[in-house]
Design a protein around this motif. Structure first.
Motif, PDB file in Angstrom:
ATOM      1  N   MET A 168       1.344   5.375   0.018  1.00 35.63           N
ATOM      2  CA  MET A 168       0.723   6.640   0.419  1.00 35.63           C
ATOM      3  C   MET A 168       1.571   7.801  -0.085  1.00 35.63           C
ATOM      4  N   THR A 182       0.863  -1.183   0.000  1.00 38.93           N
ATOM      5  CA  THR A 182       0.000   0.000   0.000  1.00 38.93           C
ATOM      6  C   THR A 182       0.896   1.229   0.000  1.00 38.93           C
ATOM      7  N   ALA A 187      -2.263   1.867   6.668  1.00 39.08           N
ATOM      8  CA  ALA A 187      -2.176   3.098   5.867  1.00 39.08           C
ATOM      9  C   ALA A 187      -3.322   4.046   6.199  1.00 39.08           C
ATOM     10  N   GLY A 234       4.418   2.239   9.221  1.00 38.50           N
ATOM     11  CA  GLY A 234       4.729   2.701   7.874  1.00 38.50           C
ATOM     12  C   GLY A 234       6.224   2.854   7.673  1.00 38.50           C
ATOM     13  N   THR A 244      -7.668  -0.371  -2.097  1.00 42.13           N
ATOM     14  CA  THR A 244      -7.256  -0.240  -0.701  1.00 42.13           C
ATOM     15  C   THR A 244      -8.445  -0.385   0.233  1.00 42.13           C
ATOM     16  N   ILE A 249      -3.921   7.269  -1.432  1.00 48.31           N
ATOM     17  CA  ILE A 249      -3.555   5.923  -0.984  1.00 48.31           C
ATOM     18  C   ILE A 249      -4.036   4.907  -2.013  1.00 48.31           C
ATOM     19  N   TYR A 276       3.355   0.760   3.123  1.00 48.27           N
ATOM     20  CA  TYR A 276       2.730  -0.031   4.179  1.00 48.27           C
ATOM     21  C   TYR A 276       2.574  -1.483   3.704  1.00 48.27           C
TER      22      TYR A 276
END
Length: 550
Positions: free
Chosen positions: A363, A361, A429, A402, A509, A461, A416
């Motif tokens: 961000m 993931t 996240a 993170g 997500t 995200i 993440y």
């Protein structure tokens, strides 16, 4: 391998002994009777033939291993913790010799049971002995805690246990010394009476000292001789190595290192004053010193058992070797795969040798109006505000698992799910975004008078496949990610302006997190470089992201 196992096993035996010993001293805060009761119980362990052999074998072996560590190092350019660990290891047995001989050897040769009142009285009557004991306690304790820390920090559970372990490491020696001091103060009035002192030390005969003192002096002389012999052996080895030639190692940064045959790559690099990662200190446990061999691979000796096991654990390709275990004999070219500041967390991460595919993931965060901020404030003040901002964002990342992957002036990229899996990465996240906005609100409140205008930011995200690995300049590679997933996350951050919200979360997500996103507006984002629109959710209430799973 056997040396490492021997160091660990004897170290754990000594750690058990010193922890029990300090607990015994700490009981002096209660009473002398409590100290004596615990001493008699512990004595049953260490005065037993098996316990005694293990204990004193560990003392001797640990000292010999410290000499071996000193000998095997081709140079003494050590990290601070390595230098302290080695120095303390060499000091333990010489400092403990008089204590061991005066108590254990006295008991074995003359059948005299030494009690705490006798020991503490001796320290009180001859203060230099007391201070010597205090130094011994601190030396052993520091050596033990450093060793345990650098052994355990490669364990996944260790970071969470650190607060409790730090507290215990600080409290136990303090309580032990306070217990020793209180016992001394308790018996101090009695020491004014010569008759009481004579009765206390009645079992101590002059002939005992006549036997024990020479043994103590000879033991210290032997240990000093062993240390000098080790230093002499190092010089002899250096002269022999110089006769067998040298090798030249070219680094990706352009630096070249020339070193005598017999040194490991890590020793050669450090001897040249070049920083290089080595979380475990060069024992082949962490793999952070790994390098990619770009030339001269076939001329290198085959990996030993320690190196082979470590490299197989991270599924390293054939051209990746551990700098701490490989001893070149011919010229070669290598590229360090991790930055000198690589941590134990990186050492535990599988596949961090080079880029690999992984579902993560991503961000992206962007600080709004950073240019205007620089125009409204003095440069120094603007830098101060930005540093505070990124410190808060970094703290939010840390508390939500993170990884700070990239910094671009007024924004950052975070990863993440590197270790915790896809679902946990999605949830972390979302929790990270909520934590960031909470910290931003607190920062705005504290800096309201200085800034005159609140800081604003947007977050995008997205979850998907990416190439994760160490990338960047040879001297400062960073663990980061590249690929379409990263590009999409960056585009989603820009879409926060389009949708007039703080956070844009991709449907991927949202689904991966298991959270109910029905309450948030759903849109389709037309992203540059993609033919198909991407379903997303526009979130303005960051705290609502942390709701329970549906």
């Amino acid at each position: 391998m056997y040396v490492r196992w021997l160091r660990l096993s004897t170290g754990l035996i000594l750690a058990t002994y010193i922890i029990l010993h300090l607990l015994n001293l700490a009981l002096g805060l209660l009473s002398i009777g409590a100290m004596e009761g615990f001493r008699k119980a512990v004595t049953e362990i260490w005065y037993h033939p098996v316990g005694g052999i293990l204990l004193y074998f560990s003392f001797l072996t640990h000292f010999l291993l410290a000499l071996w560590s000193l000998y095997r190092r081709s140079n003494l350019r050590l990290k601070a913790w390595e230098a302290m660990q080695l120095t303390l290891g060499l000091l333990i047995l010489p400092l403990a010799a008089s204590h061991i001989i005066g108590i254990r050897l006295r008991a074995e040769l003359f059948h005299v049971e030494v009690t705490y009142p006798q020991v503490v009285a001796k320290y009180w009557l001859e203060p230099w002995l007391g201070w010597k004991q205090v130094i011994l306690v601190l030396v052993i304790w520091l050596h033990m805690t450093i060793g345990l820390h650098y052994w355990l920090r490669l364990k996944a559970w260790y970071p969470k246990a650190l607060p409790v372990l730090y507290l215990a490491a600080a409290l136990l020696p303090v309580l032990a010394l306070l217990g020793l001091a209180r016992t001394g103060l308790t018996i101090a009035p009695e020491l004014a009476s010569p008759e009481w002192v004579a009765r206390l030390f009645a079992p101590y005969m002059p002939q005992q000292e006549a036997v024990l003192k020479p043994i103590e002096h000879w033991s210290l002389a032997v240990m000093a001789g062993m240390l000098l012999a080790t230093l002499a052996a190092r010089e002899i080895r250096r002269a022999v190595r110089n006769r067998y030639g040298s090798f030249r190692m070219s680094l990706e940064s352009g630096r070249r290192v020339i070193a005598p045959v017999g040194l490991t790559m890590l020793e050669a690099i450090r001897a040249a004053g070049i920083p290089h990662a080595s979380v475990c200190g060069g024992s082949g446990r962490c793999t952070t010193c790994r390098v990619r061999v770009n030339a001269g691979l076939d001329a290198l000796p085959l990996p030993n058992d320690t190196e082979r096991r470590a490299l197989s654990r991270i599924e390293a390709p054939r051209n990746v070797r551990l700098a701490c275990q490989t001893r070149p004999r011919r010229d070669l070219a290598v590229m360090p795969l991790l930055p000198p500041s690589a941590s134990a967390q990186v050492a535990r991460r599988l596949g961090a040798v080079q880029g690999h595919e992984q579902t993560v993931t991503v961000m992206f965060l962007d600080l709004r109006g950073s240019t205007a901020l620089g125009e409204r404030m003095l440069p120094y003040d603007a830098v101060f505000v930005l540093n505070r901002f990124f410190a808060e964002m970094s703290a939010a990342l840390k508390e939500t698992n993170g990884h700070y992957a990239q910094f671009n002036g007024d924004g950052l990229m975070a990863l993440y799910g590197l270790e915790r899996g896809v679902e946990a990465g999605c949830r972390d996240a979302l929790a990270g975004a909520a934590a960031m906005f909470r910290r931003l609100a607190a920062l705005n409140e504290s800096l309201e008078a200085e800034m005159g205008q609140a800081l604003q930011m947007g977050i995008g995200i997205h979850t998907g496949e990416a190439i994760v690995g160490t990338m960047g300049p040879p001297d400062a590679p960073t663990l980061t990610a590249v690929g379409d997933t990263v590009n999409v996350a960056a585009r989603l951050e820009s879409e926060t302006k389009t949708f007039g919200c703080r956070i844009v979360v991709s449907e991927t997500t949202a689904a991966g997190s298991g959270y109910d996103f029905a309450r948030f507006p759903r849109h389709t984002a037309e992203l540059r470089g993609r033919t198909e629109p991407l379903p997303v959710f526009a979130v303005d209430d960051a705290d609502a992201l942390t709701m329970q799973p549906a």
